[in-house]
Write an enzyme that holds these catalytic residues in place. Sequence first.
Site, PDB file in Angstrom:
ATOM      1  N   SER A 165      69.892  52.614  12.086  1.00 28.54           N
ATOM      2  CA  SER A 165      70.256  51.209  12.295  1.00 28.54           C
ATOM      3  C   SER A 165      69.645  50.435  11.133  1.00 28.54           C
ATOM      4  O   SER A 165      68.706  50.912  10.484  1.00 28.54           O
ATOM      5  CB  SER A 165      69.638  50.710  13.599  1.00 28.54           C
ATOM      6  OG  SER A 165      69.692  49.304  13.671  1.00 28.54           O
ATOM      7  N   TYR A 177      62.550  50.619  20.010  1.00 29.34           N
ATOM      8  CA  TYR A 177      63.803  50.833  19.286  1.00 29.34           C
ATOM      9  C   TYR A 177      63.612  50.904  17.765  1.00 29.34           C
ATOM     10  O   TYR A 177      64.033  51.880  17.133  1.00 29.34           O
ATOM     11  CB  TYR A 177      64.805  49.728  19.645  1.00 29.34           C
ATOM     12  CG  TYR A 177      66.184  49.993  19.076  1.00 29.34           C
ATOM     13  CD1 TYR A 177      67.048  50.875  19.701  1.00 29.34           C
ATOM     14  CD2 TYR A 177      66.613  49.369  17.905  1.00 29.34           C
ATOM     15  CE1 TYR A 177      68.317  51.126  19.174  1.00 29.34           C
ATOM     16  CE2 TYR A 177      67.871  49.616  17.378  1.00 29.34           C
ATOM     17  CZ  TYR A 177      68.722  50.495  18.020  1.00 29.34           C
ATOM     18  OH  TYR A 177      69.967  50.755  17.481  1.00 29.34           O
TER      19      TYR A 177
HETATM   20  N1  LIG Z   1      75.721  48.597  18.727  1.00 30.50           N
HETATM   21  C1  LIG Z   1      74.915  48.266  17.747  1.00 30.50           C
HETATM   22  O1  LIG Z   1      74.830  47.104  17.357  1.00 30.50           O
HETATM   23  C2  LIG Z   1      74.115  49.314  17.040  1.00 30.50           C
HETATM   24  C3  LIG Z   1      73.458  48.945  15.862  1.00 30.50           C
HETATM   25  C4  LIG Z   1      72.719  49.885  15.175  1.00 30.50           C
HETATM   26  C5  LIG Z   1      72.661  51.179  15.645  1.00 30.50           C
HETATM   27  N2  LIG Z   1      73.296  51.527  16.802  1.00 30.50           N
HETATM   28  C6  LIG Z   1      73.176  52.915  17.245  1.00 30.50           C
HETATM   29  O2  LIG Z   1      74.457  53.475  17.470  1.00 30.50           O
HETATM   30  C7  LIG Z   1      74.327  54.561  18.376  1.00 30.50           C
HETATM   31  C8  LIG Z   1      75.409  54.464  19.422  1.00 30.50           C
HETATM   32  O3  LIG Z   1      75.189  53.309  20.201  1.00 30.50           O
HETATM   33  P1  LIG Z   1      76.348  52.320  20.658  1.00 30.50           P
HETATM   34  O4  LIG Z   1      76.105  51.024  20.007  1.00 30.50           O
HETATM   35  O5  LIG Z   1      77.677  52.962  20.530  1.00 30.50           O
HETATM   36  O6  LIG Z   1      75.949  52.095  22.210  1.00 30.50           O
HETATM   37  P2  LIG Z   1      76.479  52.773  23.535  1.00 30.50           P
HETATM   38  O7  LIG Z   1      77.872  52.396  23.799  1.00 30.50           O
HETATM   39  O8  LIG Z   1      75.465  52.457  24.582  1.00 30.50           O
HETATM   40  O9  LIG Z   1      76.449  54.332  23.191  1.00 30.50           O
HETATM   41  C9  LIG Z   1      75.306  55.125  23.325  1.00 30.50           C
HETATM   42  C10 LIG Z   1      75.730  56.456  23.882  1.00 30.50           C
HETATM   43  O10 LIG Z   1      74.578  57.307  24.034  1.00 30.50           O
HETATM   44  C11 LIG Z   1      74.636  57.845  25.353  1.00 30.50           C
HETATM   45  N3  LIG Z   1      73.309  58.207  25.818  1.00 30.50           N
HETATM   46  C12 LIG Z   1      72.326  57.416  26.318  1.00 30.50           C
HETATM   47  N4  LIG Z   1      71.260  58.139  26.655  1.00 30.50           N
HETATM   48  C13 LIG Z   1      71.570  59.432  26.385  1.00 30.50           C
HETATM   49  C14 LIG Z   1      70.893  60.673  26.539  1.00 30.50           C
HETATM   50  N5  LIG Z   1      69.667  60.738  27.076  1.00 30.50           N
HETATM   51  N6  LIG Z   1      71.516  61.804  26.140  1.00 30.50           N
HETATM   52  C15 LIG Z   1      72.755  61.756  25.616  1.00 30.50           C
HETATM   53  N7  LIG Z   1      73.466  60.637  25.475  1.00 30.50           N
HETATM   54  C16 LIG Z   1      72.871  59.488  25.847  1.00 30.50           C
HETATM   55  C17 LIG Z   1      75.286  56.783  26.204  1.00 30.50           C
HETATM   56  O11 LIG Z   1      75.790  57.324  27.411  1.00 30.50           O
HETATM   57  P3  LIG Z   1      76.100  56.328  28.653  1.00 30.50           P
HETATM   58  O12 LIG Z   1      77.180  55.418  28.186  1.00 30.50           O
HETATM   59  O13 LIG Z   1      76.559  57.244  29.746  1.00 30.50           O
HETATM   60  O14 LIG Z   1      74.825  55.634  28.957  1.00 30.50           O
HETATM   61  C18 LIG Z   1      76.384  56.332  25.257  1.00 30.50           C
HETATM   62  O15 LIG Z   1      77.461  57.206  25.297  1.00 30.50           O
HETATM   63  C19 LIG Z   1      72.914  54.493  18.935  1.00 30.50           C
HETATM   64  O16 LIG Z   1      72.111  55.440  18.294  1.00 30.50           O
HETATM   65  C20 LIG Z   1      72.456  53.099  18.562  1.00 30.50           C
HETATM   66  O17 LIG Z   1      71.055  52.985  18.415  1.00 30.50           O
HETATM   67  C21 LIG Z   1      74.014  50.618  17.507  1.00 30.50           C
END
Ligand SMILES: NC(=O)c1ccc[n+]([C@@H]2O[C@H](COP(=O)([O-])OP(=O)(O)OC[C@H]3O[C@@H](n4cnc5c(N)ncnc54)[C@H](OP(=O)(O)O)[C@@H]3O)[C@@H](O)[C@H]2O)c1
Length: 318
Positions: A165, A177
């Site tokens: 991130s 985080y």
């Molecule tokens: N959105 C942003 O602004 C942003 C910015 C920078 C980085 N990121 C990074 O992008 C990545 C994806 O996040 P996202 O934004 O797409 O959010 P998201 O929709 O919440 O996706 C996260 C995914 O990880 C899964 N997950 C949670 N705990 C887990 C575990 N213990 N084992 C396996 N899977 C697990 C969740 O499953 P469930 O849906 O079933 O909970 C979901 O499918 C993350 O690493 C996040 O830190 C996001």
Amino acid sequence: MWLYLVALLALYFLRRWYRERQTVGNLPDKHVFITGCDSGFGYLLAKQLDGRGLRVLAACLTEQGGAERLREATSGRLQTAILDVTRSDNIAAATAWVKGQVGDRGLWGLVNNAGIGVPTAPNEWLSKADFVKVLDVNLIGLIEVTLSLLPLVRRARGRVVNVASVMGRLTVFGGGYCPTKYGVEAFSDSLRRELRDFGVKVSIIEPGGFRTQILDLQLVRKSLEQVWSCASANVKEAYGQQYFESYFEKFKELLSTISPNLHLVTDAMEHALTAQHPRTRYSCGWDAKLLYLPVSYLPTSWADYLLTRSMPKPAQGI
Ligand SMILES: NC(=O)c1ccc[n+]([C@@H]2O[C@H](COP(=O)([O-])OP(=O)(O)OC[C@H]3O[C@@H](n4cnc5c(N)ncnc54)[C@H](OP(=O)(O)O)[C@@H]3O)[C@@H](O)[C@H]2O)c1
């Protein structure tokens, strides 16, 4: 003099543009394993790569609402597995399953995407368990999945794509985080240098703010309320209820500016997996490129000023 400089710059960008357009061949023979495909970037990337004809091995945390929903939205080529990245037995089972799927070809791509965002709050409001919860998923889970699947990636001379991130370059709030994302950056840097001689390329994805479940306002509010209710009397007195409310309002303000265009991130991931010359780092979103990254290069005292000047003041602050 200026003309030479402009010409040099133009040549540099032209060469970069040309190199980055070249893609690897045989995409339908390549397997890509993605964690966290229930929602957000993981879900979208799985669909996107399936659409391009790659063999997607999508790991979801849940069957209902996760794996099932994804299978319904994709072709019969896409395979799903259930994986909680905090559980070693799950990781061992997923590795055995991937081995069976890829055979002698090895695993072309590993995308470490699974992650959680809460609890996020001022550090003093949190307990050790709050930090461990986030570390277990975002960093330790990512490392264990990588170590387990690396022999298969090495066999294919493939790619590792780690989702960090822009909060791994600049810390904007407290809690586990940001430290986990700095950790992902550090782990990926050493991995990239070690794997170079095996022909494996490692890329880091650095998104800014995007509208996914991880930044869901209600989820953030609920988690913040829970943390605040567990904070000690001393901490509550030092910060005050007004600070709690204003802190949430600041978060709300920040979340109102985030991008709905998740493709900016999944396109970067796809490039890291399919380009002959992937980038080491992909920063995604205008906030990452124009705000957070530039601020991360400022002298620390300037960055501190910019990041704290509009924050609420604690009740017992000076
Ligand atoms: N959105 C942003 O602004 C942003 C910015 C920078 C980085 N990121 C990074 O992008 C990545 C994806 O996040 P996202 O934004 O797409 O959010 P998201 O929709 O919440 O996706 C996260 C995914 O990880 C899964 N997950 C949670 N705990 C887990 C575990 N213990 N084992 C396996 N899977 C697990 C969740 O499953 P469930 O849906 O079933 O909970 C979901 O499918 C993350 O690493 C996040 O830190 C996001």
